[in-house]
Write a protein that holds these residues in place. Sequence first.
Motif, short mmCIF file in Angstrom:
data_model
loop_
_atom_site.label_atom_id
_atom_site.label_comp_id
_atom_site.label_asym_id
_atom_site.label_seq_id
_atom_site.Cartn_x
_atom_site.Cartn_y
_atom_site.Cartn_z
N LEU A 169 5.16 -0.63 6.75
CA LEU A 169 4.37 -1.41 7.72
C LEU A 169 5.27 -2.32 8.55
N ALA A 170 6.25 -2.93 7.90
CA ALA A 170 7.15 -3.83 8.61
C ALA A 170 7.86 -3.09 9.74
N GLY A 171 8.15 -1.81 9.51
CA GLY A 171 8.80 -0.99 10.53
C GLY A 171 7.88 -0.57 11.65
N GLY A 172 6.59 -0.91 11.57
CA GLY A 172 5.66 -0.58 12.65
C GLY A 172 4.97 0.75 12.50
N ASN A 173 5.02 1.32 11.29
CA ASN A 173 4.38 2.61 11.05
C ASN A 173 2.97 2.43 10.50
N THR A 174 2.16 3.46 10.67
CA THR A 174 0.90 3.54 9.95
C THR A 174 1.08 4.55 8.83
N CYS A 175 0.18 4.53 7.83
CA CYS A 175 0.41 5.41 6.69
C CYS A 175 -0.86 5.90 6.03
N VAL A 176 -0.64 6.98 5.30
CA VAL A 176 -1.69 7.56 4.45
C VAL A 176 -1.11 7.60 3.06
N LEU A 177 -1.77 6.96 2.09
CA LEU A 177 -1.16 6.99 0.77
C LEU A 177 -2.11 7.52 -0.29
N LEU A 178 -1.50 8.17 -1.24
CA LEU A 178 -2.24 8.66 -2.40
C LEU A 178 -1.91 7.76 -3.58
N ALA A 179 -2.95 7.14 -4.12
CA ALA A 179 -2.76 6.16 -5.20
C ALA A 179 -2.37 6.84 -6.50
N SER A 180 -1.89 6.05 -7.43
CA SER A 180 -1.61 6.53 -8.78
C SER A 180 -2.85 7.23 -9.33
N GLU A 181 -2.63 8.41 -9.92
CA GLU A 181 -3.78 9.21 -10.35
C GLU A 181 -4.51 8.55 -11.53
N GLN A 182 -3.73 8.02 -12.47
CA GLN A 182 -4.35 7.46 -13.68
C GLN A 182 -4.60 5.96 -13.57
N ARG A 183 -4.03 5.31 -12.56
CA ARG A 183 -4.24 3.86 -12.39
C ARG A 183 -4.66 3.56 -10.95
N PRO A 184 -5.82 4.06 -10.55
CA PRO A 184 -6.19 3.98 -9.13
C PRO A 184 -6.98 2.72 -8.75
N LEU A 185 -7.36 1.92 -9.74
CA LEU A 185 -8.33 0.85 -9.42
C LEU A 185 -7.79 -0.15 -8.41
N CYS A 186 -6.56 -0.61 -8.66
CA CYS A 186 -6.00 -1.66 -7.78
C CYS A 186 -5.85 -1.17 -6.35
N ALA A 187 -5.63 0.15 -6.20
CA ALA A 187 -5.43 0.68 -4.84
C ALA A 187 -6.64 0.39 -3.98
N ILE A 188 -7.80 0.63 -4.55
CA ILE A 188 -9.02 0.44 -3.75
C ILE A 188 -9.33 -1.04 -3.58
N THR A 189 -9.07 -1.82 -4.61
CA THR A 189 -9.27 -3.26 -4.46
C THR A 189 -8.27 -3.82 -3.44
N PHE A 190 -7.06 -3.25 -3.44
CA PHE A 190 -6.06 -3.67 -2.45
C PHE A 190 -6.53 -3.30 -1.03
N ALA A 191 -7.25 -2.20 -0.91
CA ALA A 191 -7.81 -1.84 0.40
C ALA A 191 -8.74 -2.95 0.89
N GLU A 192 -9.46 -3.56 -0.04
CA GLU A 192 -10.35 -4.68 0.36
C GLU A 192 -9.52 -5.86 0.86
N VAL A 193 -8.38 -6.06 0.23
CA VAL A 193 -7.47 -7.12 0.68
C VAL A 193 -6.98 -6.81 2.10
N LEU A 194 -6.55 -5.56 2.29
CA LEU A 194 -6.07 -5.17 3.62
C LEU A 194 -7.17 -5.35 4.66
N ASN A 195 -8.37 -5.00 4.25
CA ASN A 195 -9.49 -5.00 5.17
C ASN A 195 -9.87 -6.41 5.62
N SER A 196 -9.43 -7.40 4.87
CA SER A 196 -9.75 -8.78 5.27
C SER A 196 -8.49 -9.53 5.71
#
Lengths: 293, 487
Positions: A169-196
């Motif tokens: 992100l610092a480099g000015g890129n956008t991204c698509v990421l695949l979260a950890s398969e067995q530990r995905p919870l924080c990824a989606i909660t982090f999306a809420e952080v990003l969203n605000s």
Amino acid sequence: MGRVEIMKTYKIYIGGAFPRTESGRYYTPMNGEKALGNICLSSRKDVRNAVVAARVTHNKWAGKSAANRSQILYRIAEMLEGRKNQFIAELILQGSTKSQAAKEVIASVDRLIYYAGWCDKFSQVFSSVNPVASAHFNFTAPEPMGVVSIICKEESGLLGIVSAIAPVLAGGNTCVLLASEQRPLCAITFAEVLNSSDVPGGTVNILTGKRSELIEHMASHMDVNGFLYCGTDNEEINTVQQLAVENLKRVTISPLEDLLNEDHNTPYYIDDFVEMKTTWHPIEKIGATGSGY
Amino acid sequence: MGKSPTLEFDSKWNLSPAPESTGHINLKEQYDLFIGGKWVKPASKKYFDTINPATEKVLAKVAEANEKDVNRAVLAARKAYNEVWSKLSAGERGKYIYRIARLIQERAREFSVIESMDGGKVIRESRDVDVPLAAAHFFYYAGWADKLKYAFPNRNPQPLGVAGQIIPWNFPLLMAAWKIAPALATGNTVVIKSAETTPLTLYKLAEVIESAGLPPGVVNIVSGAGETGAAIVNHPDVNKIAFTGSTGVGKIIQRAVVGTNKKTTLELGGKAANIVFEDAPLDQAVEGIINGIYFNQGHVCCAGSRLFIQESVKDTVLRKLRDRMESLIVGDPMDKNTDIGAINSKEQLGIIKKYIEVGKKEGATMYQNSCDLPKKGYWCRPTLFTNVSQSSRIVQEEIFGPVLAVQTFRTIDEVIAKANNSPYGLSAGVWTDKGSKIFNLTSQMKAGIVWANSYNKFDPTSPFGGYKESGFGREGGLHGLKPYLNL
């Protein structure tokens, strides 16, 4: 009778919205005997939608001033700091000890702050004014690479994501990421952080699901410019590298071992996802012979 | 008493022939491989002819390296790396590279004549561009050898080991300099392969390397075709592949290194947009268009092969462009007045002719200069096509010849979208006298080099390399060091 608890529905994050996977499928990652939740099993179509969102948003994110990007990364850190306890709880749910979880969340906040500071500085470190022999002004400066696909580190639910996306992100890129398969919870909660956090919707798109189903589609997509693979699975690495050749994606393999180590704080991670552009312009030589053109 | 001469203004004034002499050059009848500081016969026992594309005459026989030969070269490079080059102080390393630069300068004339004979490029370009730039490249990188830590803050840069390098036929000596100079400065040893049709100046460079006293095996030079290149790419003891050539071959190489730890730099094809706005200095722009596409017969990866003219000045620019094209002299590369030399090979001429036919079949309008062409040799008149569309093959695909496709535009947003609508992204040109417009355009072009109000300028201090399918990594400048180092 106690109160009936409201359970969280974990959805994916595309274009600044939280849709369910178009496939309508789910999986249930476990911590030992305990189910973590019903998580979206994203499909190829979700990958494609996410890339479209990332591409459409690229001009918006890359077009922001570096200072503004810096403030937005700082804002992400602020939001994360404010929701520390939620992340600690989720990490514990996924198998971390309390102290491990606390360390991981704090390190994630600090890493974001570190890269927030680089947004308006790395180009000064990596640029050059080139003293060409002809009468031209010539300079080289980094530009964003474009859309970057990221396979996040399997072993880390939060710091793995933050360490991967902050330099991208610092480099000015956008991204698509695949979260950890067995530990995905924080990824989606982090999306809420990003969203605000004033991050334009579509700048970061987060999918959950199986690597074995999605990795090929992420690596072969023709509108993706860069690929960051965080891990050590040689078979997966070979798959990514082979498929990336079709449109010459720039692939970085990053084991991201010992994530708490400050060696992962480096502008060279930003350098992995920029393109160097060299610009020439003639200099008029008043009184000298010959045209500046 | 004769008649007093009269001036005629209505007929063409032809220039008298001004051929460069070839008497002073020194060419052997046969060239063996240069491995471990010695001239060695190829294990393949095969030699191939290299011809002058302007006369179709054979210039010399050249060894064809097979897998065994490449293996010998890599062994020599590894030995030199382990025993000598990695132990030498960086300052001493630099001094060897300075010597190479000086010796090229001293022998500049011989180099430029042979370059023109072997490749068909005009002597004016080999003399004024290829050879001096090659020497300047060695001179520039020589000085970096003992200053690498200053290039990469907070890092301790280390060489990779043996670099395998494969270069194209359009700028043989210059591409060799672009590859060898940074590799040596960063402490690597080299196995380099010349292109099939232009091997001679690399073997002349081998002579320079010999007389510079470079330790044996630090630079090994082989010749051959695709199979020789494949042997370098696939050799397990090569740490780095640097390739300049077509996007197709670049992808084959990139696939071949998957699963290895080899680093790659790929400098591949292009289909550059050259954009002329109505407020541009039109006469200079026309010179830039001509230089952009007809320099080196259009055998240039960064050639400005897609011209975009703002509609309001289309007729003026096209008129000036046709007039200027008509004045171009096509013919003997050795003549100092020639503008466009011979097409590099019969095969390449076939490709260019095929694309010209494709352009006509797609309904485009062709214009060519009307000059006479020599009877022997491979020639193509400077050509432009109008009435083309974004989807035309001559707009989408790299031709690598003197063929320009012209389109028009009305708005800035339109031309940015059109210019970037290509899988390539090597270079671009922008012509306007408005500063803010220049910076808008140069920052929006998805291309590694953008020339504003100029085109096809090169310098050892200036990084060169592409976005997207034009490859990755940079050559030249500080940024050209990185692909040869572990940071």
